[in-house]
Every structure is written in C-alpha cells, then in structure tokens.
Write a protein that holds these residues in place. Structure first.
Motif, PDB file in Angstrom:
ATOM      1  N   ARG A 148       0.849  -1.190   0.000  1.00 31.99           N
ATOM      2  CA  ARG A 148       0.000   0.000   0.000  1.00 31.99           C
ATOM      3  C   ARG A 148       0.881   1.236   0.000  1.00 31.99           C
ATOM      4  NH1 ARG A 148      -1.343  -1.525   5.413  1.00 31.99           N
ATOM      5  NH2 ARG A 148      -3.459  -2.011   4.733  1.00 31.99           N
ATOM      6  N   ILE A 149       0.317   2.327  -0.475  1.00 30.53           N
ATOM      7  CA  ILE A 149       0.986   3.617  -0.377  1.00 30.53           C
ATOM      8  C   ILE A 149       0.384   4.338   0.819  1.00 30.53           C
ATOM      9  CG2 ILE A 149       1.524   5.791  -1.537  1.00 30.53           C
ATOM     10  CD1 ILE A 149       1.017   4.359  -4.211  1.00 30.53           C
ATOM     11  N   ARG A 150       1.242   4.678   1.773  1.00 36.69           N
ATOM     12  CA  ARG A 150       0.785   5.385   2.966  1.00 36.69           C
ATOM     13  C   ARG A 150       1.586   6.678   3.106  1.00 36.69           C
ATOM     14  NH1 ARG A 150      -1.560   3.379   7.773  1.00 36.69           N
ATOM     15  NH2 ARG A 150      -0.842   1.252   7.343  1.00 36.69           N
ATOM     16  N   ASP A 151       0.896   7.794   2.995  1.00 34.03           N
ATOM     17  CA  ASP A 151       1.540   9.109   3.074  1.00 34.03           C
ATOM     18  C   ASP A 151       2.720   9.210   2.106  1.00 34.03           C
ATOM     19  OD1 ASP A 151      -0.265   9.888   5.051  1.00 34.03           O
ATOM     20  OD2 ASP A 151       1.028   9.142   6.664  1.00 34.03           O
ATOM     21  N   GLY A 152       2.536   8.642   0.921  1.00 29.83           N
ATOM     22  CA  GLY A 152       3.547   8.742  -0.122  1.00 29.83           C
ATOM     23  C   GLY A 152       4.618   7.677  -0.087  1.00 29.83           C
ATOM     24  N   ASP A 153       4.641   6.848   0.960  1.00 31.03           N
ATOM     25  CA  ASP A 153       5.650   5.793   1.070  1.00 31.03           C
ATOM     26  C   ASP A 153       5.046   4.441   0.704  1.00 31.03           C
ATOM     27  OD1 ASP A 153       7.628   7.553   1.951  1.00 31.03           O
ATOM     28  OD2 ASP A 153       6.993   7.360   4.040  1.00 31.03           O
ATOM     29  N   LEU A 154       5.867   3.595   0.101  1.00 30.82           N
ATOM     30  CA  LEU A 154       5.430   2.249  -0.262  1.00 30.82           C
ATOM     31  C   LEU A 154       5.751   1.299   0.878  1.00 30.82           C
ATOM     32  CD1 LEU A 154       4.268   0.573  -2.676  1.00 30.82           C
ATOM     33  CD2 LEU A 154       6.647   0.030  -3.253  1.00 30.82           C
ATOM     34  N   GLU A 155       4.741   0.558   1.338  1.00 31.16           N
ATOM     35  CA  GLU A 155       4.977  -0.372   2.440  1.00 31.16           C
ATOM     36  C   GLU A 155       4.255  -1.693   2.177  1.00 31.16           C
ATOM     37  OE1 GLU A 155       1.557   0.762   5.705  1.00 31.16           O
ATOM     38  OE2 GLU A 155       3.445   1.881   5.801  1.00 31.16           O
ATOM     39  N   LEU A 156       4.860  -2.762   2.660  1.00 32.35           N
ATOM     40  CA  LEU A 156       4.300  -4.097   2.497  1.00 32.35           C
ATOM     41  C   LEU A 156       3.056  -4.265   3.357  1.00 32.35           C
ATOM     42  CD1 LEU A 156       4.718  -7.061   1.387  1.00 32.35           C
ATOM     43  CD2 LEU A 156       5.975  -7.498   3.511  1.00 32.35           C
ATOM     44  N   VAL A 157       2.037  -4.897   2.793  1.00 34.58           N
ATOM     45  CA  VAL A 157       0.872  -5.301   3.577  1.00 34.58           C
ATOM     46  C   VAL A 157       1.140  -6.726   4.042  1.00 34.58           C
ATOM     47  CG1 VAL A 157      -1.608  -5.733   3.562  1.00 34.58           C
ATOM     48  CG2 VAL A 157      -0.670  -3.823   2.246  1.00 34.58           C
ATOM     49  N   PRO A 158       1.449  -6.933   5.313  1.00 31.58           N
ATOM     50  CA  PRO A 158       1.859  -8.268   5.759  1.00 31.58           C
ATOM     51  C   PRO A 158       0.723  -9.277   5.659  1.00 31.58           C
ATOM     52  CG  PRO A 158       1.568  -6.800   7.637  1.00 31.58           C
ATOM     53  CD  PRO A 158       1.426  -5.951   6.415  1.00 31.58           C
ATOM     54  N   TYR A 159       1.102 -10.493   5.309  1.00 28.33           N
ATOM     55  CA  TYR A 159       0.139 -11.593   5.309  1.00 28.33           C
ATOM     56  C   TYR A 159       0.439 -12.461   6.521  1.00 28.33           C
ATOM     57  CZ  TYR A 159      -2.214 -15.947   4.176  1.00 28.33           C
ATOM     58  OH  TYR A 159      -3.003 -17.062   4.237  1.00 28.33           O
ATOM     59  N   ASN A 160      -0.531 -12.574   7.395  1.00 28.90           N
ATOM     60  CA  ASN A 160      -0.350 -13.339   8.625  1.00 28.90           C
ATOM     61  C   ASN A 160      -0.791 -14.785   8.414  1.00 28.90           C
ATOM     62  OD1 ASN A 160       0.552 -11.067  10.165  1.00 28.90           O
ATOM     63  ND2 ASN A 160      -1.575 -10.365  10.275  1.00 28.90           N
ATOM     64  N   VAL A 161       0.185 -15.671   8.455  1.00 33.23           N
ATOM     65  CA  VAL A 161      -0.109 -17.100   8.305  1.00 33.23           C
ATOM     66  C   VAL A 161      -0.788 -17.596   9.580  1.00 33.23           C
ATOM     67  CG1 VAL A 161       0.892 -19.378   7.912  1.00 33.23           C
ATOM     68  CG2 VAL A 161       1.892 -17.364   6.804  1.00 33.23           C
ATOM     69  N   PRO A 162      -1.912 -18.294   9.471  1.00 28.23           N
ATOM     70  CA  PRO A 162      -2.582 -18.819  10.669  1.00 28.23           C
ATOM     71  C   PRO A 162      -1.629 -19.657  11.520  1.00 28.23           C
ATOM     72  CG  PRO A 162      -3.992 -19.077   8.741  1.00 28.23           C
ATOM     73  CD  PRO A 162      -2.658 -18.601   8.238  1.00 28.23           C
ATOM     74  N   GLU A 163      -1.735 -19.503  12.836  1.00 35.60           N
ATOM     75  CA  GLU A 163      -0.816 -20.177  13.746  1.00 35.60           C
ATOM     76  C   GLU A 163      -0.877 -21.696  13.617  1.00 35.60           C
ATOM     77  OE1 GLU A 163       1.604 -19.141  15.720  1.00 35.60           O
ATOM     78  OE2 GLU A 163       1.279 -17.153  14.863  1.00 35.60           O
ATOM     79  N   ASP A 164      -2.077 -22.246  13.399  1.00 34.77           N
ATOM     80  CA  ASP A 164      -2.173 -23.701  13.288  1.00 34.77           C
ATOM     81  C   ASP A 164      -1.457 -24.203  12.036  1.00 34.77           C
ATOM     82  OD1 ASP A 164      -4.124 -22.398  11.742  1.00 34.77           O
ATOM     83  OD2 ASP A 164      -5.349 -24.209  11.625  1.00 34.77           O
ATOM     84  N   VAL A 165      -1.466 -23.385  10.980  1.00 34.69           N
ATOM     85  CA  VAL A 165      -0.749 -23.762   9.758  1.00 34.69           C
ATOM     86  C   VAL A 165       0.753 -23.717  10.008  1.00 34.69           C
ATOM     87  CG1 VAL A 165      -0.285 -23.134   7.356  1.00 34.69           C
ATOM     88  CG2 VAL A 165      -2.615 -22.958   8.267  1.00 34.69           C
ATOM     89  N   LYS A 166       1.208 -22.661  10.694  1.00 35.50           N
ATOM     90  CA  LYS A 166       2.632 -22.558  11.027  1.00 35.50           C
ATOM     91  C   LYS A 166       3.099 -23.765  11.834  1.00 35.50           C
ATOM     92  CE  LYS A 166       3.756 -17.634  11.192  1.00 35.50           C
ATOM     93  NZ  LYS A 166       4.199 -16.547  12.095  1.00 35.50           N
ATOM     94  N   LYS A 167       2.327 -24.099  12.859  1.00 34.28           N
ATOM     95  CA  LYS A 167       2.713 -25.219  13.721  1.00 34.28           C
ATOM     96  C   LYS A 167       2.734 -26.526  12.941  1.00 34.28           C
ATOM     97  CE  LYS A 167       0.982 -23.135  17.998  1.00 34.28           C
ATOM     98  NZ  LYS A 167      -0.042 -23.226  19.077  1.00 34.28           N
ATOM     99  N   GLY A 168       1.771 -26.685  12.032  1.00 33.71           N
ATOM    100  CA  GLY A 168       1.728 -27.907  11.235  1.00 33.71           C
ATOM    101  C   GLY A 168       2.949 -28.058  10.346  1.00 33.71           C
TER     102      GLY A 168
END
Length: 363
Positions: free
Chosen positions: A174-194
């Motif tokens: 996304r562009i926020r106040d003119g800066d480009l920043e990553l929109v983080p994708y949060n992996v579900p915890e149960d998927v991470k643990k698996g």
C-alpha cells in the motif's frame, strides 16, 4: 545479512564472456519515455505490486500497483533517492584520480562493506553511484568499462532496486503518506505449527528462513484481470510476414479474449469484401465490431489495452505490439496517444504489464 556480489573474483576473460552473455539483458533496460502521467495517489488500500521498472524521463525506479478493489493501476516512484551503482575495489582516493569521476553520468562515491564468500571475510569497497543505468553499463565507455574490475555492474537496474528495497512483486503493498509499504500476510498459527513440526530437528537458521518464507508460499495467489491480444495484417505476399519496423500494410483484424469473459474481434471494412452475418464457426459469445477506418479501430484498441493490468500476446515483443505502435504512427496517431513503449528487445504497455507468452514458454 544478504549480499550481492557480481563476478567478485573472476578473471578478465570470464568477465568478457559474462559481458556477451548479458548483452541482451542489458538492452532491455532501454525503454521509451513514458508519455503521460498516470495516477499517483498518496494513500491507497492494499494493491498488488505487478511491475518494477525504470522511468528514464524521471530518472527514477517506477513501481506499478494494481488496486483490485477499484480495478486501477497506480504509479509509485522511488522517493529515497536510490540510484544505479557498481562496486570497485579501488579506494576513493584512487578513484578521485581515475577517469570514472569525469564520466558525464558520475554522481558520487561512498564506502560500503560487503561480505566476500570466497575469502569468508568482510571487505570495504567503493560504491560508485551514477545518474542513470546506462552510465553504469550498457553502452560504450560506461563506468564499468573504465574500471579494471567492477562488481554488481551487470545487474539490471530494476532487479537491483527490487533487491535493495526487498520488494516482492506479486505481494500486496500500500501507499501510505507517499511511502510504499508491504501489507503483511499473517499465516494462521495452526498452519505454522503444522509446517514447523516437520522441521523440529533443523537448526535455528532454517527455522528463521521458514518464518520469512511462509508468507511467500502461503499468501493466496491474486486474481489479476488479463487481456490476450492478437493481430492480423494484410500482406500482398501470403508467404511473407510484414516487417514491424516499417508497418507498411494495414492491420485488418484485432482479436481480444479476457479472463473476465470478454470475447471481441475488431474488423476493418475493405473494398472488395462483403461483410455479412457472423460465421457459424465462431462461438456465440464472440462480438464482431466493424470499422470503416484503421485509425478508428486503433483508437478503440488502445482504449481497451488500458483497461486491463496484464496484456498477453504470443510474440508480441517482436511483432504484434511493435507493429501496432509503428502502424499507429504511420496513420497519424500521435505518440502520446499510443500506450505502447518499445525497448530494444521487449515491448511494454503504459499502464500495466505485457507478458509475451512466446518468450515465457521458450524458457
């Protein structure tokens, strides 16, 4: 830490081979100036980063972002002053007496530390910064040609920018106040643990990399609208393909098919040909549109090209889009109204991304 080192300890002969090998890649760096301004918002919602390139008119890296909610492509230009560069093992004092500093594209020298994997040590190097990519390499008497040795001098600038900014095309930003920043994708915890249970005996470094790579592999693939384009050109000699650089003959048909269901064929009316009902062999959902002038057909084509973020062709780099560009100029359409940009070996569309499937499958 992450490092880029290009040809760190290769001999001159290997550098010569590498230079010839990269000649085609370097040519792709040269693209026409972007003729119009595209929307550059200060703030956006989540957008897909679909392209990173270099705008020669602004001398800046250019990121193209597709907003799936509004079906728009935005431009975002580098705002940190990133410039092309290469590395030298000559000290700044030696470089100040070197012809490099008199090169018209030379900007400045900085001292940086890099890890040399061949000697397993950190080394100090001179970072030579230039005003544009071709000053570093890609033309005669570029900065890298003046140096006895140069590192990171054969990396195409947009790749260099992607690496330095740690950008990942295809992910959401996304562009926020003119800066480009990553929109983080949060992996579900149960998927991470698996996943982690399969790596429980691995060292910490592997676990750290897993955390870094989880979003890359598990982030849902975006659905980006795509438009496929194919043209047919009249030729007085049926066994000869017209030359795109001349575009001497009229385009008589332009066909479109999109991922959202559009099926359309533009046809040029010509003397000596009768145009009646749609042939039964064509599917029912194909719409035929007839034009009395080639110019009118091109104008409608260019409007359609700018409504999709991804344009697909088969050999469009060498033929279809190049022919459309040159033919449009031949019939009096101003360059500023043609949303096609030419590189030496590739062809680009103004607002979105062009993918030549011929080259894609050739890989």
């Amino acid at each position: 830490m992450k490092y880029k080192l290009d040809n760190f300890s290769r001999s001159k002969s290997m550098n010569d081979i590498h230079s010839r090998f990269n000649a085609e890649a370097e040519e792709l760096e040269v693209v026409e100036t972007i003729p119009i301004e595209v929307e550059q918002p200060v703030n956006t919602g989540p957008c897909i980063l679909i392209s990173v390139s270099y705008d020669g008119s602004k001398r800046k890296a250019l990121c193209k972002l597709y907003d799936p909610e509004k079906n728009k492509v935005y431009f975002w230009y580098d705002n940190i002053g990133h410039k092309p560069y290469c590395l030298s093992d000559l000290s700044p004092d030696k470089l100040k007496r070197h012809p490099v500093v008199t090169h018209p594209g030379f900007s400045r020298i900085e001292v940086v530390e890099k890890y040399d994997p061949l000697s397993d040590r950190v080394v100090r190097m001179s970072k030579i910064i230039a005003e544009d990519p071709l000053s570093i390499g890609g033309k005669r008497r570029s900065i890298r040609e003046l140096l006895p040795k140069a590192w990171e001098a054969r990396i195409r600038y947009h790749n260099c920018y992607i690496y330095d900014r740690q950008l990942v095309p295809g992910l959401f930003y996304r562009i926020r106040d003119g800066d480009l920043e990553l929109v983080p994708y949060n992996v579900p915890e149960d998927v991470k643990k698996g996943i982690l249970k399969f790596f429980r005996d691995e060292p910490d470094e592997v676990i750290r990399l897993l955390d870094e790579w989880h979003p890359l592999f598990l982030c849902p693939a975006p659905s980006i609208p795509r438009l496929a384009v194919d043209i047919e050109v009249f030729s007085p000699e049926p066994d000869r393909i017209p030359e795109p650089s001349e575009a001497a003959y009229p385009v008589i048909c332009i066909a479109f098919a999109s991922s959202d269901g559009l099926r359309k064929v533009f046809l040029l009316r010509r003397e000596g040909f009768e145009f009646g009902d749609k042939p039964e062999s064509l599917p029912d959902d194909v719409e035929l549109v007839f034009f009395d002038s080639e110019k009118e057909m091109f104008i409608e084509t260019f409007k359609l090209l700018q409504t999709y973020p991804v344009i697909l062709t088969f050999n469009g780099d060498k033929f279809d889009l190049r022919y459309l560009k040159q033919r449009a100029l031949n019939i009096g359409i101003p360059s500023r109204d043609i949303p096609i940009l030419l590189g030496r070996q590739s062809t680009h569309v103004l607002k979105g991304v062009h993918i030549d499937l011929y080259r894609f499958f050739a890989n």
